[in-house]
Design a protein around this motif. Structure first.
Motif, mmCIF file in Angstrom:
data_model
loop_
_atom_site.group_PDB
_atom_site.id
_atom_site.type_symbol
_atom_site.label_atom_id
_atom_site.label_comp_id
_atom_site.label_asym_id
_atom_site.label_seq_id
_atom_site.Cartn_x
_atom_site.Cartn_y
_atom_site.Cartn_z
ATOM 1 N N LYS A 1 -2.911 -10.586 56.481
ATOM 2 C CA LYS A 1 -1.467 -10.775 56.354
ATOM 3 C C LYS A 1 -0.907 -9.809 55.312
ATOM 4 O O LYS A 1 -1.562 -9.471 54.324
ATOM 5 C CB LYS A 1 -1.152 -12.212 55.938
ATOM 6 C CG LYS A 1 -1.475 -13.258 56.996
ATOM 7 C CD LYS A 1 -0.439 -13.263 58.103
ATOM 8 C CE LYS A 1 -0.624 -14.469 59.012
ATOM 9 N NZ LYS A 1 0.460 -14.557 60.029
ATOM 10 N N HIS A 2 0.329 -9.391 55.558
ATOM 11 C CA HIS A 2 1.019 -8.477 54.658
ATOM 12 C C HIS A 2 2.439 -8.994 54.428
ATOM 13 O O HIS A 2 2.968 -9.784 55.205
ATOM 14 C CB HIS A 2 1.112 -7.072 55.254
ATOM 15 C CG HIS A 2 -0.166 -6.550 55.819
ATOM 16 N ND1 HIS A 2 -1.073 -5.829 55.071
ATOM 17 C CD2 HIS A 2 -0.689 -6.640 57.064
ATOM 18 C CE1 HIS A 2 -2.097 -5.500 55.829
ATOM 19 N NE2 HIS A 2 -1.892 -5.976 57.039
ATOM 20 N N CYS A 3 3.073 -8.488 53.380
ATOM 21 C CA CYS A 3 4.474 -8.804 53.119
ATOM 22 C C CYS A 3 5.197 -7.549 52.657
ATOM 23 O O CYS A 3 4.687 -6.811 51.810
ATOM 24 C CB CYS A 3 4.589 -9.896 52.049
ATOM 25 S SG CYS A 3 6.302 -10.387 51.676
ATOM 26 N N ARG B 1 5.602 0.786 55.773
ATOM 27 C CA ARG B 1 4.870 0.607 57.032
ATOM 28 C C ARG B 1 3.507 1.276 56.986
ATOM 29 O O ARG B 1 2.499 0.710 57.401
ATOM 30 C CB ARG B 1 5.703 1.142 58.191
ATOM 31 C CG ARG B 1 5.107 0.833 59.571
ATOM 32 C CD ARG B 1 4.182 1.948 60.049
ATOM 33 N NE ARG B 1 4.937 3.081 60.540
ATOM 34 C CZ ARG B 1 4.391 4.268 60.801
ATOM 35 N NH1 ARG B 1 3.104 4.494 60.568
ATOM 36 N NH2 ARG B 1 5.132 5.261 61.242
ATOM 37 N N VAL C 1 1.064 -0.826 54.656
ATOM 38 C CA VAL C 1 0.493 -2.032 55.253
ATOM 39 C C VAL C 1 -0.423 -1.660 56.416
ATOM 40 O O VAL C 1 -1.411 -2.356 56.687
ATOM 41 C CB VAL C 1 1.582 -3.036 55.685
ATOM 42 C CG1 VAL C 1 2.409 -3.493 54.498
ATOM 43 C CG2 VAL C 1 2.472 -2.481 56.778
ATOM 44 N N LEU D 1 7.257 -1.770 63.337
ATOM 45 C CA LEU D 1 6.182 -2.753 63.183
ATOM 46 C C LEU D 1 5.914 -3.473 64.497
ATOM 47 O O LEU D 1 4.757 -3.725 64.866
ATOM 48 C CB LEU D 1 6.529 -3.758 62.090
ATOM 49 C CG LEU D 1 6.503 -3.246 60.645
ATOM 50 C CD1 LEU D 1 7.077 -4.293 59.702
ATOM 51 C CD2 LEU D 1 5.081 -2.871 60.219
ATOM 52 N N THR E 1 2.982 -9.240 59.574
ATOM 53 C CA THR E 1 3.714 -8.656 58.443
ATOM 54 C C THR E 1 5.017 -9.414 58.225
ATOM 55 O O THR E 1 5.935 -9.348 59.053
ATOM 56 C CB THR E 1 4.016 -7.167 58.688
ATOM 57 O OG1 THR E 1 2.811 -6.464 58.979
ATOM 58 C CG2 THR E 1 4.673 -6.553 57.463
ATOM 59 N N GLY F 1 5.457 -11.983 60.481
ATOM 60 C CA GLY F 1 4.485 -12.795 59.765
ATOM 61 C C GLY F 1 4.363 -14.217 60.265
ATOM 62 O O GLY F 1 3.986 -15.114 59.511
#
Length: 426
Positions: A48-50, A272, A275, A318, A327, A361
């Motif tokens: 997972k990314h933010c 972008r 991540v 994305l 994300t 996400g």
């Protein structure tokens, strides 16, 4: 409880980078991007990314996400337009974002307690009001600690990168989780250019290692361990092909143009790429929202077109790359702005009822949570607090809402204190 906590003692990642020269691997762009794709498919399938889009100064909710065209006193000059979700309308100056609304949701009923820039920034980055007895870690540092460390120590990039702004402190989580700052995404990244030859650099680092190991052996405290750890991570980064994630020249002109070549647009593109490489948390700043004067001209000609292009392209890109599901994108500032338009044609500070946007996400897109009255003054449906927002972000990213740390002074400290995830979005 987590015990691996370090105290920053006023030191920053930039401080350590400034002591070292960098070497850059001459890896072809195609090989670099191919490696990212392979790693994304194999090693980071469920990572997972933010990406936090931070609007410094306090953006106006009434001229972005929650327009009141029927209010004669507060409505302002902008008109709402339709989006890709029937019934959800946003500012006419956000047409690209409007096309991506199916991937976004709006919280129109956020109510917070801080109308001061510094205190509001601290609150929205940590969930806590400033306290002289403790420095709370920012959410980026929490993500670095909770999510980034799962990849192990071999990952060469920092797990918290802040673009266009200094970023917020790691607090008691220690300097290993402090932000790596990119001041200008259109320029060369500071301290990633070689200044001495590799052999000389290695000799200096070995000598430093001997001194630090001896110092640490004397039980000189957690800050000394953090100092050594950051140097070690810095060396890994400087000698890694993954530093190409910071190089936007790899991108086709069509992609650069879609994002816009402003600092914010380029920052979104860099986010972008980061991540995509595996970085956990990236913050991209767009300042200039403290519009006490001439708000409509400034938003119409400057802030909103820049925001629209960068944010809209980021979401679309994305999604195109299959990365949006993992994300989380969050758009916010330190507070909103007054419904009342002041005598200078601007809006003032307003934490009482304002908006944030989030999507990706695992967040359900195309939703609106809460509402304000016809003049935009009071929340009339589903009031949301900052800890509710933090709890929602944690849940989307797989960070347990009951996560609790122990500060160096032995004080228990929760990531989420009293908030609940917004069930309509999760």
């Amino acid at each position: 409880m987590l015990d691996r906590l370090r105290t920053p003692q006023g030191m920053s990642r930039r401080h350590f980078l400034g002591h070292l020269a960098a070497t850059s691997m001459a890896v072809p762009a195609a090989s670099f991007l191919g490696a990212l794709r392979a790693n994304a498919q194999e090693m980071r399938r469920n990572q997972k990314h933010c990406i936090l889009l931070w609007m410094g100064g306090g953006p106006s909710q009434l001229d972005t996400w929650d327009l009141k065209p029927e209010s004669p006193r507060n409505g302002g000059e902008f008109r709402p337009i339709d989006t890709s979700v029937p019934g959800i309308r946003i500012s006419e100056h956000l047409p690209t974002v409007a096309q991506q609304m199916r991937h976004l949701s709006l919280i129109r009923s956020l109510s917070t307690s801080e109308g001061n820039h510094d205190r509001g920034t601290y609150l929205m980055h940590t969930g806590w009001q400033p306290n002289p007895t403790v420095v709370h870690p920012s959410f980026g540092s929490v993500c670095s600690f909770e999510l980034g460390t799962r990849l192990g120590d071999d990952f060469p990039l920092p797990h918290f990168v802040s673009i266009n702004r200094p970023g917020e402190s790691a607090g008691f989580l220690g300097m290993s989780h402090a932000p790596f700052v990119v001041g200008n995404p259109n320029g060369q990244i500071e301290n990633l250019k070689p200044r001495v030859d590799t052999a000389r650099l290695n000799r200096r680092v070995q000598m430093l290692g001997l001194v630090e190991d001896r110092f640490i052996a004397q039980n000189r405290g957690a800050a000394a361990v953090g100092h050594r750890d950051v140097y070690g991570k810095t060396m890994k980064m400087m000698n890694s092909a993954y530093t190409r994630a910071f190089d936007l020249s790899d991108e086709p002109d069509a992609i650069r143009d879609a994002y816009g070549r402003s600092g914010f647009g380029s920052g979104c593109l860099m986010a972008r790429r980061l991540v995509q490489a595996g970085v956990t948390f990236v913050e991209v700043g767009l300042g200039g929202w403290d519009n006490h004067d001439d708000i409509f001209r400034i938003l119409r000609e400057q802030r909103l077109p820049e925001l629209d292009k960068g944010m809209g392209a980021l979401i679309a890109d994305l999604n195109r790359l299959g990365m949006l599901q993992n994300t989380l994108i969050v758009w916010m500032g330190e507070f909103g702005r007054t419904p009342r338009i002041n005598q200078n044609g601007g809006r003032d500070h307003w934490p009482r009822s304002w908006s944030v946007a989030l999507g990706g996400g695992g967040i359900k897109g195309g939703q609106v949570v809460g509402a304000t009255d016809s003049d935009g003054i009071d929340v009339v449906d589903r009031q949301v607090g900052v800890m509710d927002l933090i709890a929602t972000m944690c849940t989307a990213l797989g960070i347990h809402v009951d996560t609790e740390y122990t500060t160096p002074l032995g004080r228990p400290m929760k990531v989420v204190d009293g908030g609940s995830p917004i069930t309509e979005l999760i």
